[in-house]
Design a protein around this motif. Sequence first.
Motif, PDB file in Angstrom:
ATOM      1  N   MET A   1       1.481  -1.175  -0.696  1.00 48.62           N
ATOM      2  CA  MET A   1      -0.236   0.285   0.202  1.00 48.62           C
ATOM      3  C   MET A   1       1.000   1.091   0.090  1.00 48.62           C
ATOM      4  SD  MET A   1      -2.533   1.262   3.063  1.00 48.62           S
ATOM      5  CE  MET A   1      -3.082  -0.439   3.316  1.00 48.62           C
ATOM      6  N   ASP A   2       0.279   2.251  -1.165  1.00 50.43           N
ATOM      7  CA  ASP A   2       1.472   3.759  -0.687  1.00 50.43           C
ATOM      8  C   ASP A   2       0.879   4.660   0.374  1.00 50.43           C
ATOM      9  OD1 ASP A   2       3.229   4.838  -2.086  1.00 50.43           O
ATOM     10  OD2 ASP A   2       1.687   5.824  -3.422  1.00 50.43           O
ATOM     11  N   CYS A   3       1.338   3.967   1.389  1.00 51.36           N
ATOM     12  CA  CYS A   3       0.715   5.406   2.035  1.00 51.36           C
ATOM     13  C   CYS A   3       1.994   5.362   3.274  1.00 51.36           C
ATOM     14  CB  CYS A   3      -0.320   4.422   3.774  1.00 51.36           C
ATOM     15  SG  CYS A   3      -0.505   4.876   5.061  1.00 51.36           S
ATOM     16  N   LEU A   4       1.971   7.134   3.028  1.00 48.86           N
ATOM     17  CA  LEU A   4       3.113   7.399   3.525  1.00 48.86           C
ATOM     18  C   LEU A   4       3.378   7.127   4.772  1.00 48.86           C
ATOM     19  CD1 LEU A   4       5.254  10.634   3.417  1.00 48.86           C
ATOM     20  CD2 LEU A   4       3.210  11.637   4.302  1.00 48.86           C
ATOM     21  N   PHE A   5       2.753   7.624   6.002  1.00 51.10           N
ATOM     22  CA  PHE A   5       2.759   7.322   7.325  1.00 51.10           C
ATOM     23  C   PHE A   5       3.054   5.965   7.716  1.00 51.10           C
ATOM     24  CE2 PHE A   5       0.488  11.187   9.528  1.00 51.10           C
ATOM     25  CZ  PHE A   5       1.415  11.740   8.708  1.00 51.10           C
ATOM     26  N   CYS A   6       2.463   4.683   6.953  1.00 50.02           N
ATOM     27  CA  CYS A   6       3.302   3.582   7.127  1.00 50.02           C
ATOM     28  C   CYS A   6       5.095   3.090   6.445  1.00 50.02           C
ATOM     29  CB  CYS A   6       2.370   2.195   5.712  1.00 50.02           C
ATOM     30  SG  CYS A   6       0.840   1.647   6.246  1.00 50.02           S
ATOM     31  N   LYS A   7       5.256   3.993   5.961  1.00 45.19           N
ATOM     32  CA  LYS A   7       6.485   3.582   5.207  1.00 45.19           C
ATOM     33  C   LYS A   7       7.158   5.096   6.417  1.00 45.19           C
ATOM     34  CE  LYS A   7       5.873   4.238   0.487  1.00 45.19           C
ATOM     35  NZ  LYS A   7       5.422   5.116  -0.727  1.00 45.19           N
ATOM     36  N   ILE A   8       6.606   5.837   7.226  1.00 41.66           N
ATOM     37  CA  ILE A   8       7.283   6.678   7.826  1.00 41.66           C
ATOM     38  C   ILE A   8       7.747   5.780   9.361  1.00 41.66           C
ATOM     39  CG2 ILE A   8       7.263   8.197  10.105  1.00 41.66           C
ATOM     40  CD1 ILE A   8       6.436  10.081   8.028  1.00 41.66           C
ATOM     41  N   ALA A   9       6.582   5.270   9.044  1.00 42.53           N
ATOM     42  CA  ALA A   9       6.590   4.041  10.175  1.00 42.53           C
ATOM     43  C   ALA A   9       7.364   2.654  10.169  1.00 42.53           C
ATOM     44  CB  ALA A   9       4.819   3.083  10.835  1.00 42.53           C
ATOM     45  N   ALA A  10       7.892   2.171   9.383  1.00 40.67           N
ATOM     46  CA  ALA A  10       8.894   1.481   8.354  1.00 40.67           C
ATOM     47  C   ALA A  10       9.843   2.205   8.467  1.00 40.67           C
ATOM     48  CB  ALA A  10       8.279   0.473   7.011  1.00 40.67           C
ATOM     49  N   GLY A  11      10.209   2.968   8.652  1.00 40.10           N
ATOM     50  CA  GLY A  11      12.213   3.529   8.485  1.00 40.10           C
ATOM     51  C   GLY A  11      12.208   4.356   7.496  1.00 40.10           C
ATOM     52  N   ASN A  16      12.018  13.306  12.449  1.00 39.14           N
ATOM     53  CA  ASN A  16      12.566  13.193  13.907  1.00 39.14           C
ATOM     54  C   ASN A  16      11.537  12.390  14.302  1.00 39.14           C
ATOM     55  OD1 ASN A  16      14.135  14.533  15.658  1.00 39.14           O
ATOM     56  ND2 ASN A  16      13.109  16.857  15.417  1.00 39.14           N
ATOM     57  N   LYS A  17      12.234  11.390  15.318  1.00 38.73           N
ATOM     58  CA  LYS A  17      10.912  10.164  16.013  1.00 38.73           C
ATOM     59  C   LYS A  17      11.553  10.740  17.449  1.00 38.73           C
ATOM     60  CE  LYS A  17      11.241   6.215  13.247  1.00 38.73           C
ATOM     61  NZ  LYS A  17      11.734   4.683  12.993  1.00 38.73           N
ATOM     62  N   LEU A  18      10.944  10.400  18.522  1.00 37.73           N
ATOM     63  CA  LEU A  18      10.191  11.255  19.595  1.00 37.73           C
ATOM     64  C   LEU A  18      10.947   9.508  20.821  1.00 37.73           C
ATOM     65  CD1 LEU A  18       7.531  12.906  19.095  1.00 37.73           C
ATOM     66  CD2 LEU A  18       8.720  13.926  21.504  1.00 37.73           C
ATOM     67  N   TYR A  19      10.131   8.898  19.698  1.00 37.13           N
ATOM     68  CA  TYR A  19       9.717   7.298  20.252  1.00 37.13           C
ATOM     69  C   TYR A  19       9.376   6.647  18.915  1.00 37.13           C
ATOM     70  CZ  TYR A  19       7.453   4.052  23.792  1.00 37.13           C
ATOM     71  OH  TYR A  19       7.492   2.478  24.060  1.00 37.13           O
ATOM     72  N   GLU A  20       9.760   4.982  20.243  1.00 40.12           N
ATOM     73  CA  GLU A  20       9.212   3.991  18.486  1.00 40.12           C
ATOM     74  C   GLU A  20       8.494   2.527  19.224  1.00 40.12           C
ATOM     75  OE1 GLU A  20      11.559   3.522  15.534  1.00 40.12           O
ATOM     76  OE2 GLU A  20       9.871   2.283  14.575  1.00 40.12           O
ATOM     77  N   ASP A  21       8.025   2.303  19.230  1.00 36.69           N
ATOM     78  CA  ASP A  21       8.561   0.793  19.538  1.00 36.69           C
ATOM     79  C   ASP A  21       7.621  -0.220  19.000  1.00 36.69           C
ATOM     80  OD1 ASP A  21       5.499   0.764  20.214  1.00 36.69           O
ATOM     81  OD2 ASP A  21       5.278   0.843  22.607  1.00 36.69           O
ATOM     82  N   GLN A  22       7.382  -1.967  19.183  1.00 38.71           N
ATOM     83  CA  GLN A  22       6.665  -2.456  18.334  1.00 38.71           C
ATOM     84  C   GLN A  22       5.278  -2.642  17.893  1.00 38.71           C
ATOM     85  OE1 GLN A  22       5.059  -6.288  20.019  1.00 38.71           O
ATOM     86  NE2 GLN A  22       5.484  -5.837  21.631  1.00 38.71           N
ATOM     87  N   TRP A  23       4.647  -1.170  18.892  1.00 35.64           N
ATOM     88  CA  TRP A  23       3.198  -0.697  18.027  1.00 35.64           C
ATOM     89  C   TRP A  23       3.038   0.131  17.541  1.00 35.64           C
ATOM     90  CZ3 TRP A  23      -0.616  -4.044  19.817  1.00 35.64           C
ATOM     91  CH2 TRP A  23      -0.788  -4.761  20.966  1.00 35.64           C
TER      92      TRP A  23
END
Length: 112
Positions: A1-11, A16-23
């Motif tokens: 799927m061509d989704c901007l935020f899926c791509k940000i979530a996948a790196g 500019n990240k503040l926090y990341e976990d598996q969720w």
Amino acid sequence: MDCLFCKIAAGEIPSNKLYEDQWMTAFYDIDPQAPVHFLVIPKQHIGSVSEINADNSQVVARIFERIAILAKELGLTDGYRVVTNIGAAAGQTVPHLHFHVLAGRNLGWPPG
Ligand code: 5GP
Ligand code: ZN
């Protein structure tokens, strides 16, 4: 799927990240509307609040738990706002669930 935020979530697209976990991933908005403005998104694709259901709502609880922690860590003691837009008329421009966290100025009410 061509989704901007899926791509940000996948790196795949930098942020500019503040926090990341598996969720979830929390990252600063590219066009801040307040001195503090970050977004928290589920890593799983959910289109908006309209697509939250009993099968995927656990991540929403986790996101709000994390927002409370991040607000404390960032010292947002004067207050902050959590906003999510659903649909074009409400101002949603990215069709992947995201919670805006805004702080650092007096935020008007009602929103424009
Ligand atoms: P919406 O208008 O859908 O409620 O919010 C989308 C938000 O995503 C906007 O505040 C916009 O500035 C932000 N945004 C759009 N593209 C990017 C991007 O590539 N990187 C970051 N960090 N934020 C983005
Ligand atoms: Zn997505």
